[in-house]
Every structure is written in structure tokens, then in C-alpha cells.
Design a protein around this motif. Sequence first.
Motif, PDB file in Angstrom:
ATOM      1  N   ALA A  15      -4.840  35.418 -10.738  1.00 27.08           N
ATOM      2  CA  ALA A  15      -3.403  35.594 -10.965  1.00 27.08           C
ATOM      3  C   ALA A  15      -2.628  34.293 -10.794  1.00 27.08           C
ATOM      4  CB  ALA A  15      -2.863  36.649  -9.998  1.00 27.08           C
ATOM      5  N   THR A  16      -3.288  33.155 -10.974  1.00 25.02           N
ATOM      6  CA  THR A  16      -2.648  31.858 -10.731  1.00 25.02           C
ATOM      7  C   THR A  16      -1.384  31.678 -11.562  1.00 25.02           C
ATOM      8  OG1 THR A  16      -4.769  30.875 -10.159  1.00 25.02           O
ATOM      9  CG2 THR A  16      -3.009  29.364 -10.760  1.00 25.02           C
ATOM     10  N   LYS A  17      -1.451  31.940 -12.848  1.00 27.95           N
ATOM     11  CA  LYS A  17      -0.296  31.737 -13.720  1.00 27.95           C
ATOM     12  C   LYS A  17       0.872  32.629 -13.303  1.00 27.95           C
ATOM     13  CE  LYS A  17       1.297  31.753 -18.536  1.00 27.95           C
ATOM     14  NZ  LYS A  17       2.649  31.993 -18.129  1.00 27.95           N
ATOM     15  N   ALA A  18       0.605  33.874 -13.028  1.00 28.67           N
ATOM     16  CA  ALA A  18       1.678  34.797 -12.633  1.00 28.67           C
ATOM     17  C   ALA A  18       2.332  34.352 -11.321  1.00 28.67           C
ATOM     18  CB  ALA A  18       1.126  36.212 -12.494  1.00 28.67           C
ATOM     19  N   ILE A  19       1.525  33.891 -10.377  1.00 25.46           N
ATOM     20  CA  ILE A  19       2.068  33.435  -9.094  1.00 25.46           C
ATOM     21  C   ILE A  19       2.952  32.212  -9.308  1.00 25.46           C
ATOM     22  CG2 ILE A  19       1.466  32.421  -6.854  1.00 25.46           C
ATOM     23  CD1 ILE A  19      -1.121  34.198  -6.999  1.00 25.46           C
ATOM     24  N   LEU A  20       2.451  31.227 -10.064  1.00 31.12           N
ATOM     25  CA  LEU A  20       3.229  30.013 -10.300  1.00 31.12           C
ATOM     26  C   LEU A  20       4.474  30.293 -11.127  1.00 31.12           C
ATOM     27  CD1 LEU A  20       0.377  27.425 -10.898  1.00 31.12           C
ATOM     28  CD2 LEU A  20       1.747  27.750  -8.823  1.00 31.12           C
ATOM     29  N   ASP A  21       4.377  31.180 -12.102  1.00 30.65           N
ATOM     30  CA  ASP A  21       5.553  31.557 -12.896  1.00 30.65           C
ATOM     31  C   ASP A  21       6.633  32.165 -12.012  1.00 30.65           C
ATOM     32  OD1 ASP A  21       4.504  30.636 -15.290  1.00 30.65           O
ATOM     33  OD2 ASP A  21       3.948  32.631 -16.031  1.00 30.65           O
ATOM     34  N   GLN A  22       6.245  33.017 -11.079  1.00 29.70           N
ATOM     35  CA  GLN A  22       7.220  33.669 -10.203  1.00 29.70           C
ATOM     36  C   GLN A  22       7.908  32.657  -9.295  1.00 29.70           C
ATOM     37  OE1 GLN A  22       8.419  36.946 -10.145  1.00 29.70           O
ATOM     38  NE2 GLN A  22       9.904  35.852  -8.885  1.00 29.70           N
ATOM     39  N   TRP A  23       7.139  31.775  -8.694  1.00 29.49           N
ATOM     40  CA  TRP A  23       7.727  30.746  -7.831  1.00 29.49           C
ATOM     41  C   TRP A  23       8.623  29.821  -8.649  1.00 29.49           C
ATOM     42  CZ3 TRP A  23       7.510  29.802  -2.513  1.00 29.49           C
ATOM     43  CH2 TRP A  23       6.802  30.757  -1.785  1.00 29.49           C
ATOM     44  N   GLY A  24       8.198  29.468  -9.862  1.00 30.19           N
ATOM     45  CA  GLY A  24       9.019  28.628 -10.734  1.00 30.19           C
ATOM     46  C   GLY A  24      10.340  29.297 -11.089  1.00 30.19           C
ATOM     47  N   ALA A  25      10.301  30.598 -11.341  1.00 34.18           N
ATOM     48  CA  ALA A  25      11.521  31.346 -11.647  1.00 34.18           C
ATOM     49  C   ALA A  25      12.479  31.355 -10.457  1.00 34.18           C
ATOM     50  CB  ALA A  25      11.178  32.779 -12.061  1.00 34.18           C
ATOM     51  N   ASP A  26      11.936  31.208  -9.253  1.00 40.01           N
ATOM     52  CA  ASP A  26      12.763  31.156  -8.047  1.00 40.01           C
ATOM     53  C   ASP A  26      13.224  29.740  -7.717  1.00 40.01           C
ATOM     54  OD1 ASP A  26      12.547  33.889  -7.724  1.00 40.01           O
ATOM     55  OD2 ASP A  26      10.875  33.769  -6.316  1.00 40.01           O
ATOM     56  N   GLY A  27      12.948  28.792  -8.629  1.00 38.74           N
ATOM     57  CA  GLY A  27      13.454  27.433  -8.446  1.00 38.74           C
ATOM     58  C   GLY A  27      12.493  26.456  -7.808  1.00 38.74           C
ATOM     59  N   TRP A  28      11.250  26.880  -7.573  1.00 38.44           N
ATOM     60  CA  TRP A  28      10.273  26.006  -6.932  1.00 38.44           C
ATOM     61  C   TRP A  28       9.538  25.173  -7.976  1.00 38.44           C
ATOM     62  CZ3 TRP A  28       9.926  25.526  -1.736  1.00 38.44           C
ATOM     63  CH2 TRP A  28      10.554  26.509  -0.948  1.00 38.44           C
ATOM     64  N   GLU A  29       9.255  23.921  -7.635  1.00 37.30           N
ATOM     65  CA  GLU A  29       8.505  23.007  -8.492  1.00 37.30           C
ATOM     66  C   GLU A  29       7.135  22.764  -7.872  1.00 37.30           C
ATOM     67  OE1 GLU A  29       8.701  18.348  -9.947  1.00 37.30           O
ATOM     68  OE2 GLU A  29      10.451  19.257  -9.023  1.00 37.30           O
ATOM     69  N   LEU A  30       6.089  22.858  -8.696  1.00 42.07           N
ATOM     70  CA  LEU A  30       4.730  22.610  -8.226  1.00 42.07           C
ATOM     71  C   LEU A  30       4.542  21.117  -7.979  1.00 42.07           C
ATOM     72  CD1 LEU A  30       1.832  23.637  -7.684  1.00 42.07           C
ATOM     73  CD2 LEU A  30       1.385  23.263 -10.124  1.00 42.07           C
ATOM     74  N   VAL A  31       4.058  20.771  -6.788  1.00 40.75           N
ATOM     75  CA  VAL A  31       3.799  19.382  -6.436  1.00 40.75           C
ATOM     76  C   VAL A  31       2.310  19.082  -6.576  1.00 40.75           C
ATOM     77  CG1 VAL A  31       3.909  17.663  -4.590  1.00 40.75           C
ATOM     78  CG2 VAL A  31       5.771  19.314  -4.875  1.00 40.75           C
ATOM     79  N   GLN A  32       1.471  19.978  -6.030  1.00 39.73           N
ATOM     80  CA  GLN A  32       0.035  19.723  -6.025  1.00 39.73           C
ATOM     81  C   GLN A  32      -0.710  21.019  -5.747  1.00 39.73           C
ATOM     82  OE1 GLN A  32      -1.131  16.902  -3.003  1.00 39.73           O
ATOM     83  NE2 GLN A  32      -3.083  16.503  -3.980  1.00 39.73           N
TER      84      GLN A  32
END
Length: 52
Positions: A15-32
Motif C-alpha cells: 500500500a505504499t502509493k496509497a500511504i504516500l498519496d494520503q500524506w501528500g494530500a495532508d501537505g507532507w513532502e517525502l524527504v527519503q
Amino acid sequence: MTTWEYATVPLLTHATKAILDQWGADGWELVQVIPGPTGSENLVAYMKRPRA
């Protein structure tokens, strides 16, 4: 000056994409993404976003 807040997020490989999509929708940017403490099968994402 921008101040940041940070979060570490365990990633489920199925579920990696779904997890990252949700955090991104909440304004979070992936660092690493790095292997978790139990090995490369478990991943941990490091996220940041500007403080409000």
C-alpha cells in the motif's frame, strides 16, 4: 524563515502509493525512504511540511 515539522511513517509494501498519496494530500513532502530497523522488507518514509 520557514520552520518545519517532521514525521516518520512506516510503509506497507502492498500500500505504499496509497500511504504516500494520503500524506501528500495532508501537505507532507517525502524527504527519503530507508529500510526499517527490521530489514529491507520494511520501509520507513521521512516526511516534512512547513509549520502553520
